[in-house]
Design a protein around this motif. Structure first.
Motif, PDB file in Angstrom:
ATOM      1  N   LEU A 199      10.182  -8.427  -3.595  1.00  0.00           N
ATOM      2  CA  LEU A 199      10.687  -7.390  -4.491  1.00  0.00           C
ATOM      3  C   LEU A 199      10.246  -6.020  -3.991  1.00  0.00           C
ATOM      4  O   LEU A 199       9.050  -5.763  -3.827  1.00  0.00           O
ATOM      5  CB  LEU A 199      10.162  -7.634  -5.912  1.00  0.00           C
ATOM      6  N   PHE A 200      11.231  -5.157  -3.756  1.00  0.00           N
ATOM      7  CA  PHE A 200      10.979  -3.803  -3.273  1.00  0.00           C
ATOM      8  C   PHE A 200      11.464  -2.791  -4.292  1.00  0.00           C
ATOM      9  O   PHE A 200      12.376  -3.064  -5.077  1.00  0.00           O
ATOM     10  CB  PHE A 200      11.727  -3.564  -1.949  1.00  0.00           C
ATOM     11  N   GLN A 201      10.870  -1.596  -4.232  1.00  0.00           N
ATOM     12  CA  GLN A 201      11.351  -0.496  -5.057  1.00  0.00           C
ATOM     13  C   GLN A 201      11.645   0.694  -4.153  1.00  0.00           C
ATOM     14  O   GLN A 201      11.135   0.792  -3.045  1.00  0.00           O
ATOM     15  CB  GLN A 201      10.330  -0.120  -6.122  1.00  0.00           C
ATOM     16  N   GLY A 202      12.475   1.594  -4.658  1.00  0.00           N
ATOM     17  CA  GLY A 202      12.817   2.799  -3.898  1.00  0.00           C
ATOM     18  C   GLY A 202      14.232   2.710  -3.377  1.00  0.00           C
ATOM     19  O   GLY A 202      15.181   2.953  -4.106  1.00  0.00           O
ATOM     20  N   THR A 203      14.357   2.309  -2.101  1.00  0.00           N
ATOM     21  CA  THR A 203      15.676   2.202  -1.491  1.00  0.00           C
ATOM     22  C   THR A 203      15.823   0.842  -0.808  1.00  0.00           C
ATOM     23  O   THR A 203      14.827   0.200  -0.465  1.00  0.00           O
ATOM     24  CB  THR A 203      15.894   3.297  -0.425  1.00  0.00           C
ATOM     25  N   ALA A 204      17.058   0.446  -0.580  1.00  0.00           N
ATOM     26  CA  ALA A 204      17.334  -0.799   0.136  1.00  0.00           C
ATOM     27  C   ALA A 204      16.773  -0.729   1.551  1.00  0.00           C
ATOM     28  O   ALA A 204      16.403  -1.748   2.127  1.00  0.00           O
ATOM     29  CB  ALA A 204      18.836  -1.058   0.171  1.00  0.00           C
ATOM     30  N   GLU A 205      16.686   0.467   2.097  1.00  0.00           N
ATOM     31  CA  GLU A 205      16.174   0.644   3.456  1.00  0.00           C
ATOM     32  C   GLU A 205      14.745   0.134   3.606  1.00  0.00           C
ATOM     33  O   GLU A 205      14.387  -0.389   4.662  1.00  0.00           O
ATOM     34  CB  GLU A 205      16.252   2.119   3.851  1.00  0.00           C
ATOM     35  N   HIS A 206      13.937   0.253   2.571  1.00  0.00           N
ATOM     36  CA  HIS A 206      12.571  -0.290   2.638  1.00  0.00           C
ATOM     37  C   HIS A 206      12.602  -1.782   2.934  1.00  0.00           C
ATOM     38  O   HIS A 206      11.876  -2.276   3.801  1.00  0.00           O
ATOM     39  CB  HIS A 206      11.812  -0.046   1.334  1.00  0.00           C
ATOM     40  N   ALA A 207      13.427  -2.509   2.218  1.00  0.00           N
ATOM     41  CA  ALA A 207      13.524  -3.952   2.413  1.00  0.00           C
ATOM     42  C   ALA A 207      14.143  -4.279   3.766  1.00  0.00           C
ATOM     43  O   ALA A 207      13.695  -5.198   4.457  1.00  0.00           O
ATOM     44  CB  ALA A 207      14.341  -4.578   1.289  1.00  0.00           C
ATOM     45  N   ALA A 215       0.830  -1.213   0.000  1.00  0.00           N
ATOM     46  CA  ALA A 215       0.000   0.000   0.000  1.00  0.00           C
ATOM     47  C   ALA A 215       0.864   1.264   0.000  1.00  0.00           C
ATOM     48  O   ALA A 215       0.467   2.278  -0.581  1.00  0.00           O
ATOM     49  CB  ALA A 215      -0.930  -0.004   1.209  1.00  0.00           C
ATOM     50  N   ARG A 216       2.024   1.211   0.629  1.00  0.00           N
ATOM     51  CA  ARG A 216       2.941   2.363   0.642  1.00  0.00           C
ATOM     52  C   ARG A 216       3.727   2.484  -0.654  1.00  0.00           C
ATOM     53  O   ARG A 216       4.473   3.442  -0.855  1.00  0.00           O
ATOM     54  CB  ARG A 216       3.926   2.238   1.808  1.00  0.00           C
ATOM     55  N   GLY A 217       3.597   1.482  -1.535  1.00  0.00           N
ATOM     56  CA  GLY A 217       4.329   1.501  -2.796  1.00  0.00           C
ATOM     57  C   GLY A 217       5.763   1.027  -2.676  1.00  0.00           C
ATOM     58  O   GLY A 217       6.562   1.243  -3.591  1.00  0.00           O
ATOM     59  N   GLU A 218       6.110   0.372  -1.575  1.00  0.00           N
ATOM     60  CA  GLU A 218       7.473  -0.096  -1.373  1.00  0.00           C
ATOM     61  C   GLU A 218       7.674  -1.517  -1.912  1.00  0.00           C
ATOM     62  O   GLU A 218       8.665  -1.793  -2.569  1.00  0.00           O
ATOM     63  CB  GLU A 218       7.820  -0.067   0.115  1.00  0.00           C
ATOM     64  N   MET A 219       6.744  -2.416  -1.616  1.00  0.00           N
ATOM     65  CA  MET A 219       6.852  -3.804  -2.070  1.00  0.00           C
ATOM     66  C   MET A 219       6.012  -3.991  -3.323  1.00  0.00           C
ATOM     67  O   MET A 219       4.866  -3.558  -3.381  1.00  0.00           O
ATOM     68  CB  MET A 219       6.385  -4.783  -0.983  1.00  0.00           C
ATOM     69  N   LEU A 220       6.614  -4.665  -4.307  1.00  0.00           N
ATOM     70  CA  LEU A 220       5.911  -4.940  -5.555  1.00  0.00           C
ATOM     71  C   LEU A 220       5.364  -6.358  -5.602  1.00  0.00           C
ATOM     72  O   LEU A 220       4.318  -6.602  -6.196  1.00  0.00           O
ATOM     73  CB  LEU A 220       6.841  -4.711  -6.747  1.00  0.00           C
ATOM     74  N   ALA A 221       6.084  -7.302  -5.003  1.00  0.00           N
ATOM     75  CA  ALA A 221       5.671  -8.702  -5.033  1.00  0.00           C
ATOM     76  C   ALA A 221       6.472  -9.473  -3.989  1.00  0.00           C
ATOM     77  O   ALA A 221       7.519  -9.015  -3.539  1.00  0.00           O
ATOM     78  CB  ALA A 221       5.907  -9.301  -6.418  1.00  0.00           C
ATOM     79  N   GLY A 222       5.969 -10.642  -3.661  1.00  0.00           N
ATOM     80  CA  GLY A 222       6.698 -11.496  -2.730  1.00  0.00           C
ATOM     81  C   GLY A 222       6.112 -12.883  -2.725  1.00  0.00           C
ATOM     82  O   GLY A 222       4.947 -13.079  -3.072  1.00  0.00           O
ATOM     83  N   GLY A 223       6.923 -13.856  -2.328  1.00  0.00           N
ATOM     84  CA  GLY A 223       6.428 -15.215  -2.236  1.00  0.00           C
ATOM     85  C   GLY A 223       7.523 -16.195  -1.904  1.00  0.00           C
ATOM     86  O   GLY A 223       8.694 -15.837  -1.792  1.00  0.00           O
ATOM     87  N   ALA A 224       7.103 -17.442  -1.737  1.00  0.00           N
ATOM     88  CA  ALA A 224       8.016 -18.517  -1.373  1.00  0.00           C
ATOM     89  C   ALA A 224       8.601 -19.168  -2.620  1.00  0.00           C
ATOM     90  O   ALA A 224       7.985 -19.177  -3.681  1.00  0.00           O
ATOM     91  CB  ALA A 224       7.282 -19.549  -0.524  1.00  0.00           C
ATOM     92  N   VAL A 225       9.785 -19.752  -2.447  1.00  0.00           N
ATOM     93  CA  VAL A 225      10.483 -20.444  -3.526  1.00  0.00           C
ATOM     94  C   VAL A 225      10.639 -21.911  -3.133  1.00  0.00           C
ATOM     95  O   VAL A 225      11.104 -22.216  -2.033  1.00  0.00           O
ATOM     96  CB  VAL A 225      11.873 -19.821  -3.772  1.00  0.00           C
ATOM     97  N   GLY A 226      10.233 -22.798  -4.023  1.00  0.00           N
ATOM     98  CA  GLY A 226      10.369 -24.226  -3.785  1.00  0.00           C
ATOM     99  C   GLY A 226       9.075 -24.855  -3.306  1.00  0.00           C
ATOM    100  O   GLY A 226       8.150 -24.168  -2.884  1.00  0.00           O
TER     101      GLY A 226
END
Length: 98
Positions: A53-61, A33-44
């Motif tokens: 996946l984040f956008q903006g700065t590394a600090e968001h993640a 909602a803040r526009g920081e995360m674009l997507a996410g999920g588990a692998v495997g």
């Protein structure tokens, strides 16, 4: 700039995540909602790691990971944030398509 937050999970991640998943998903939805995360999920299958996946700065993640119950309660054995340079694919994510 795009950043990948990468998680390595404990072996019994699936059994342990149930109690923490609502809080984790709430944090995810807030970051989206803040526009920081674009997507996410588990692998495997079963999940062995996670990618967010984040956008903006590394600090968001980094701030997300610091607050995530998966991290604070020991479901994540290791996490790292790395810049991700997209080259082809989703138009909104590729600043200079080939």
């Amino acid at each position: 700039m795009l950043y990948l937050l990468m998680y390595d999970f404990v072996d019994d991640y699936l059994e342990r995540r149930t109690a923490l998943r609502p809080e984790h998903l709430t944090l995810c939805k807030q970051a989206v909602a803040r526009g920081e995360m674009l997507a996410g999920g588990a692998v495997g299958n079963p999940p062995e790691s996670g990618l967010l996946l984040f956008q903006g700065t590394a600090e968001h993640a980094e701030k997300f990971a610091a607050a995530d119950p998966y991290v604070t309660r020991g479901l994540v054995t290791r996490w790292q944030v790395k810049p991700w340079t997209t080259v082809v694919g989703i138009a909104e994510l590729v600043p200079h398509p080939l």
